[in-house]
Write a protein that holds these residues in place. Structure first.
Motif, mmCIF file in Angstrom:
data_model
loop_
_atom_site.group_PDB
_atom_site.id
_atom_site.type_symbol
_atom_site.label_atom_id
_atom_site.label_comp_id
_atom_site.label_asym_id
_atom_site.label_seq_id
_atom_site.Cartn_x
_atom_site.Cartn_y
_atom_site.Cartn_z
ATOM 1 N N VAL A 8 0.860 -1.192 0.000
ATOM 2 C CA VAL A 8 0.000 0.000 0.000
ATOM 3 C C VAL A 8 0.887 1.230 0.000
ATOM 4 C CG1 VAL A 8 -1.837 1.261 1.177
ATOM 5 C CG2 VAL A 8 -1.716 -1.242 1.380
ATOM 6 N N VAL A 9 0.557 2.205 -0.839
ATOM 7 C CA VAL A 9 1.238 3.492 -0.815
ATOM 8 C C VAL A 9 0.202 4.573 -0.540
ATOM 9 C CG1 VAL A 9 1.025 3.889 -3.313
ATOM 10 C CG2 VAL A 9 2.843 5.026 -2.028
ATOM 11 N N THR A 10 0.562 5.544 0.290
ATOM 12 C CA THR A 10 -0.320 6.661 0.617
ATOM 13 C C THR A 10 0.443 7.961 0.397
ATOM 14 O OG1 THR A 10 -1.541 7.771 2.409
ATOM 15 C CG2 THR A 10 0.303 6.387 3.061
ATOM 16 N N GLN A 11 -0.208 8.947 -0.229
ATOM 17 C CA GLN A 11 0.483 10.190 -0.557
ATOM 18 C C GLN A 11 -0.506 11.351 -0.635
ATOM 19 O OE1 GLN A 11 2.124 8.159 -3.996
ATOM 20 N NE2 GLN A 11 1.026 9.522 -5.390
ATOM 21 N N SER A 12 -0.132 12.442 -1.249
ATOM 22 C CA SER A 12 -0.844 13.709 -1.193
ATOM 23 C C SER A 12 -0.796 14.204 0.252
ATOM 24 C CB SER A 12 -2.272 13.578 -1.730
ATOM 25 O OG SER A 12 -2.871 14.854 -1.827
ATOM 26 N N TRP A 13 -1.929 14.526 0.880
ATOM 27 C CA TRP A 13 -1.919 14.847 2.305
ATOM 28 C C TRP A 13 -1.906 13.511 3.041
ATOM 29 C CZ3 TRP A 13 -0.901 19.642 3.711
ATOM 30 C CH2 TRP A 13 -1.121 20.649 2.773
ATOM 31 N N ARG B 1 -6.742 12.589 0.134
ATOM 32 C CA ARG B 1 -5.842 11.430 0.121
ATOM 33 C C ARG B 1 -5.661 10.873 -1.284
ATOM 34 N NH1 ARG B 1 -4.917 13.299 5.049
ATOM 35 N NH2 ARG B 1 -6.549 12.756 6.554
ATOM 36 N N GLN B 2 -4.486 10.308 -1.483
ATOM 37 C CA GLN B 2 -4.230 9.513 -2.676
ATOM 38 C C GLN B 2 -3.569 8.219 -2.209
ATOM 39 O OE1 GLN B 2 -1.427 10.968 -5.745
ATOM 40 N NE2 GLN B 2 -3.027 10.501 -7.237
ATOM 41 N N ALA B 3 -4.062 7.097 -2.704
ATOM 42 C CA ALA B 3 -3.533 5.803 -2.261
ATOM 43 C C ALA B 3 -3.689 4.778 -3.360
ATOM 44 C CB ALA B 3 -4.266 5.334 -1.001
ATOM 45 N N ALA B 4 -2.807 3.786 -3.337
ATOM 46 C CA ALA B 4 -2.889 2.668 -4.275
ATOM 47 C C ALA B 4 -2.518 1.384 -3.547
ATOM 48 C CB ALA B 4 -1.983 2.884 -5.469
ATOM 49 N N ILE B 5 -3.196 0.297 -3.921
ATOM 50 C CA ILE B 5 -3.042 -0.991 -3.248
ATOM 51 C C ILE B 5 -2.933 -2.087 -4.295
ATOM 52 C CG2 ILE B 5 -4.119 -2.618 -1.624
ATOM 53 C CD1 ILE B 5 -5.840 -0.193 -0.657
ATOM 54 N N THR C 264 -3.935 18.140 -5.046
ATOM 55 C CA THR C 264 -3.413 19.255 -5.824
ATOM 56 C C THR C 264 -3.116 18.832 -7.258
ATOM 57 O OG1 THR C 264 -2.397 20.122 -3.813
ATOM 58 C CG2 THR C 264 -1.632 21.042 -5.903
ATOM 59 N N GLU C 265 -3.622 19.597 -8.200
ATOM 60 C CA GLU C 265 -3.390 19.323 -9.622
ATOM 61 C C GLU C 265 -1.934 19.627 -10.008
ATOM 62 O OE1 GLU C 265 -5.291 17.870 -11.667
ATOM 63 O OE2 GLU C 265 -7.099 17.793 -10.436
ATOM 64 N N VAL C 266 -1.404 18.927 -10.991
ATOM 65 C CA VAL C 266 -2.041 17.866 -11.762
ATOM 66 C C VAL C 266 -2.011 16.587 -10.936
ATOM 67 C CG1 VAL C 266 -1.838 16.459 -13.847
ATOM 68 C CG2 VAL C 266 -1.369 18.914 -13.954
ATOM 69 N N SER C 267 -3.160 15.923 -10.805
ATOM 70 C CA SER C 267 -3.200 14.696 -10.035
ATOM 71 C C SER C 267 -3.989 13.642 -10.795
ATOM 72 C CB SER C 267 -3.836 14.933 -8.664
ATOM 73 O OG SER C 267 -5.194 15.323 -8.795
ATOM 74 N N GLY C 268 -3.756 12.378 -10.443
ATOM 75 C CA GLY C 268 -4.491 11.301 -11.089
ATOM 76 C C GLY C 268 -3.791 9.977 -10.929
#
Length: 234
Positions: A40-45, A81-85, A101-105
């Motif tokens: 799991v990765v967590t980022q942004s705030w 939040r931004q996260a990927a699993i 915050t842009e650019v995000s995706g």
């Protein structure tokens, strides 16, 4: 404020994460993993508990989608939040909050997700995914690093560059490899140097470390020869 990749290697079943940012020590709080469970990765705030709790839920045999659903329900600020699993079956679940915050995706393919926020432009993520997929026949660590390098070549984090990290999880709860560059003018170049170093001075020792099923670790003739060989000659 960061770009990253999470993936499950189709050849080895290993899990990997690569991450880079224009803030120091990005590897210290942004990811967790466990062999046979996922990553799991967590980022942004950043909410570090998305990674901590996420891996625990994966270890309890929840799927990536189920884990993401539970993490989202428990956090009132999912919009930031931004996260990927990636789970043990290679299923991918990813979230980019509406107020990142842009650019995000994010972009996904079989067993892999790339994601970022505060990116220099919209070409960063496609370049990242293409680099990973086109290097699929390479060593897994090399493929992850290739994705980060391609992202940086497209501009990466629009504020600049400062830190990077790369981790691989095999069959144990601890990482097979966990490399971090906390503060450097060229963090990905330094990460590449550390990866080269790891191949001769870290990874060879992983085969003799204690495991859950073999707490004594391994010592055999091949390993004895490896230990007796100078790193420069391995």
């Amino acid at each position: 404020m960061t770009f990253s990749i999470v993936a499950r290697c189709p050849k080895t079943g290993h899990f990997g994460v690569g991450i880079a940012s224009a803030v120091p020590s990005v590897g210290s709080v942004c990811y967790q993993g466990s062999g046979n469970a996922g990553v799991v990765v967590t980022q942004s705030w950043v909410n570090p508990y998305w990674a901590i709790d996420g891996v625990q839920l994966l270890s309890n045999n929840l799927t990536a989608s189920e884990v993401l659903e539970q993490l989202s329900k428990a956090d009132p600020r999912t919009n930031l939040r931004q996260a990927a699993i990636v789970d043990a079956q290679g299923e991918v679940a990813v979230h980019t909050g509406a107020d990142c915050t842009e650019v995000s995706g994010h972009l996904t393919a079989q067993g892999v997700s790339v994601q970022g926020n505060m990116l220099a432009n919209k070409q960063v993520l496609p370049a990242m995914l293409k680099a990973y997929l086109s290097s699929a026949q390479d060593n897994f660590q090399t493929s992850l690093l290739s994705a980060l390098t391609a992202a940086q070549a497209m501009g990466g984090d629009k504020r600049g560059k400062q830190s990077a990290a790369l981790a691989i999880y095999s069959t144990e709860e601890y990482p097979l490899l966990d490399l971090r560059v906390d503060d450097h003018l060229e963090p990905l170049r330094e990460l590449a140097r550390l990866l080269d170093l790891a191949r001769t001075q870290i990874l060879p020792y992983s085969s003799i470390m204690s495991t859950r099923t073999m707490p004594q670790g391994r010592r055999d003739e091949d390993i004895e020869r490896m230990l007796a060989t100078p790193p420069s000659e391995r």
